[in-house]
Design an enzyme around this catalytic site. Structure first.
Site, PDB file in Angstrom:
ATOM      1  N   GLU A  58      10.107  39.730  39.284  1.00  0.00           N
ATOM      2  CA  GLU A  58       8.700  40.074  39.239  1.00  0.00           C
ATOM      3  C   GLU A  58       8.088  38.828  38.419  1.00  0.00           C
ATOM      4  O   GLU A  58       6.951  38.243  38.493  1.00  0.00           O
ATOM      5  CB  GLU A  58       8.387  41.302  38.688  1.00  0.00           C
ATOM      6  CG  GLU A  58       8.712  42.565  39.455  1.00  0.00           C
ATOM      7  CD  GLU A  58      10.100  42.952  39.291  1.00  0.00           C
ATOM      8  OE1 GLU A  58      10.185  44.356  39.197  1.00  0.00           O
ATOM      9  OE2 GLU A  58      11.018  42.218  38.825  1.00  0.00           O
ATOM     10  N   ALA A 160      42.923  41.228  55.791  1.00  0.00           N
ATOM     11  CA  ALA A 160      42.936  40.153  56.973  1.00  0.00           C
ATOM     12  C   ALA A 160      44.352  40.661  57.414  1.00  0.00           C
ATOM     13  O   ALA A 160      45.485  40.529  57.105  1.00  0.00           O
ATOM     14  CB  ALA A 160      43.138  38.725  56.220  1.00  0.00           C
ATOM     15  N   ARG A 213      35.813  29.277  46.322  1.00  0.00           N
ATOM     16  CA  ARG A 213      36.213  27.797  46.254  1.00  0.00           C
ATOM     17  C   ARG A 213      35.263  27.066  47.546  1.00  0.00           C
ATOM     18  O   ARG A 213      35.512  25.974  47.952  1.00  0.00           O
ATOM     19  CB  ARG A 213      37.499  27.253  46.862  1.00  0.00           C
ATOM     20  CG  ARG A 213      38.511  27.819  45.660  1.00  0.00           C
ATOM     21  CD  ARG A 213      39.991  27.331  45.860  1.00  0.00           C
ATOM     22  NE  ARG A 213      40.612  28.041  46.679  1.00  0.00           N
ATOM     23  CZ  ARG A 213      41.243  29.267  46.589  1.00  0.00           C
ATOM     24  NH1 ARG A 213      41.388  29.961  45.576  1.00  0.00           N
ATOM     25  NH2 ARG A 213      42.069  29.749  47.767  1.00  0.00           N
ATOM     26  N   GLU A 302      41.345  42.958  47.307  1.00  0.00           N
ATOM     27  CA  GLU A 302      41.605  42.046  48.100  1.00  0.00           C
ATOM     28  C   GLU A 302      43.164  41.988  48.234  1.00  0.00           C
ATOM     29  O   GLU A 302      43.659  41.361  49.003  1.00  0.00           O
ATOM     30  CB  GLU A 302      41.124  40.626  47.622  1.00  0.00           C
ATOM     31  CG  GLU A 302      41.344  39.472  48.776  1.00  0.00           C
ATOM     32  CD  GLU A 302      40.582  38.413  48.568  1.00  0.00           C
ATOM     33  OE1 GLU A 302      41.055  37.364  48.433  1.00  0.00           O
ATOM     34  OE2 GLU A 302      39.222  38.407  48.414  1.00  0.00           O
ATOM     35  N   ARG A 306      50.085  47.997  48.919  1.00  0.00           N
ATOM     36  CA  ARG A 306      50.148  49.111  48.030  1.00  0.00           C
ATOM     37  C   ARG A 306      48.839  49.465  47.574  1.00  0.00           C
ATOM     38  O   ARG A 306      48.353  50.626  47.257  1.00  0.00           O
ATOM     39  CB  ARG A 306      51.241  48.939  46.961  1.00  0.00           C
ATOM     40  CG  ARG A 306      52.600  49.036  47.715  1.00  0.00           C
ATOM     41  CD  ARG A 306      53.695  48.879  46.391  1.00  0.00           C
ATOM     42  NE  ARG A 306      55.045  49.053  46.942  1.00  0.00           N
ATOM     43  CZ  ARG A 306      55.500  50.117  47.212  1.00  0.00           C
ATOM     44  NH1 ARG A 306      55.246  51.384  47.044  1.00  0.00           N
ATOM     45  NH2 ARG A 306      57.059  50.123  47.680  1.00  0.00           N
TER      46      ARG A 306
END
Length: 371
Positions: A58, A160, A213, A302, A306
């Site tokens: 604001e 992934a 990176r 990430e 486990r």
């Protein structure tokens, strides 16, 4: 709600996304000042929460609008603050600028605000409308809302996986699963998060930096979090050596090695003992509560099968990003979720499939907890 309200609020939401993950404990808010111009409207000012959390959106928008803010309508993605913190209340600035109307997407759950901002504006004769694009705002500000309403960060599990649901060719092996485009998208996710968490095994096997990176976004790297029950993280590892540049917190059990703790602390690492949770590991609920107390809104998990499985098993995951490769690894590979199938998430009634799109040669599926 008019089409004009929806259009300008959508613009404010886009602005608010610019510094997601870079506003410390503050929410990443967007704000638009719209003034009448003849028979129509014109954009007089715009702003978004700046890096580190200040100035607020604001303040930035009103400064740009100047005298054009008098009699204008302000669109803001979160209720303006009404308390004195490190900066004066945004409601004071709006009143002083002479705006006529404030349109907000959602209420601020912070107990210092929580309706007080709207009340302050209305007492000054400013019309307040609430709820425009509320669903979109709640998604964008999910981390801030979670920290205030549930006292824990909003947790994103990033995986992934190969076409057969594996994350490595074998235990302890680092395996390139996805391509460069997916890797870059994962680094963008880091830049949009306050913290990233892995387990001790990932640190010992990969010695990762866990930074962003992407060119131009290196300064947006998240705080690095490690779960390490017995405090086996080497004081000379990459994370410890860079702790004074980008924060590192290691959660261990109270009986962890004292000499290692001193060596890590000397490097700038925060060593945080917590109670015992499942399987003798750090209590995830205690970890998340402590992260919330440290101002962490958004956490990305990430590292490690486990760790991923433990977050799923503890019901501590709010959304999941699954990067899928067409590559097949085979039965000797490491399952993405140790001890449980990937379908534990993809077929879980608690989660809904939000979207699917290609990222280079790979696919990205998003799942989110249902409201």
């Amino acid at each position: 709600m008019s089409l004009t309200d929806q259009t300008y609020m959508e613009h404010a939401l886009r602005l608010g996304r610019r510094n997601r993950g870079a506003t410390a404990e503050n929410p990443s808010v967007g704000c638009v000042v719209v003034a009448r111009a003849g028979n129509g409207f014109r954009l007089a000012g715009q702003g978004w929460t700046q890096q580190g959390g200040r100035p607020h959106a604001e303040t930035m928008a009103l400064l740009q609008a100047g005298t054009r803010a008098r009699g204008a309508t302000v669109y803001v993605t979160l209720e303006p603050c009404a308390h004195h913190g490190k900066t004066p209340p945004c409601t004071n600035a709006l009143i002083k600028a002479g705006v006529a109307r404030v349109v907000a997407a959602i209420r601020d759950p912070d107990v210092r605000v929580a309706g007080k901002g709207f009340a302050h504006l209305e007492q000054a004769g400013i019309k307040v409308d609430l709820g425009v694009a509320a669903r979109e705002a709640r998604l964008d500000l999910a981390g801030f809302l979670s920290r205030n309403e549930r006292k824990r960060p909003y947790v994103t599990l990033k995986l992934a996986v190969s076409s057969d649901g594996k994350i490595a060719e074998g235990p302890g092996l680092t395996t390139a699963i996805t391509g460069e485009a997916a890797l870059a998208r994962g680094h963008l996710l880091r830049a949009q998060s306050d913290a990233i968490l892995v387990g001790k095994t990932t640190v010992l096997s990969d010695d990762p930096q866990l930074t962003c990176r992407l060119p131009g976004l290196e300064g947006r790297s998240p705080v690095r979090i490690v779960l390490d029950s017995n405090l086996e993280t080497p004081p000379d590892c990459g994370l410890a050596r860079s702790a004074r540049d980008t924060g590192v917190i290691i959660y261990c059990l109270s009986q962890a090695d004292g000499s290692t703790s001193v060596a890590l602390t000397d490097q700038g690492v925060i060593v945080a003992p917590v109670g015992v949770g499942k399987n003798g590991r750090p209590d995830l609920n205690a970890v998340l509560a402590d992260l919330a107390n440290r101002g962490i809104n958004d956490l990305i998990v990430e590292g490690g099968a486990r760790v991923a499985a433990s977050f799923v098993d503890a019901d501590c995951v709010d959304r999941v990003a699954v990067f899928r490769s067409s590559r097949t690894i085979g039965p000797a590979g490491v399952d993405a979720l140790h001890g449980m199938p990937l379908q534990r998430i993809t077929n879980d009634a608690r989660f809904g499939h939000m979207s699917r799109h290609s990222v280079g040669e790979d696919m990205l599926d998003w799942y989110a907890r249902k409201e």
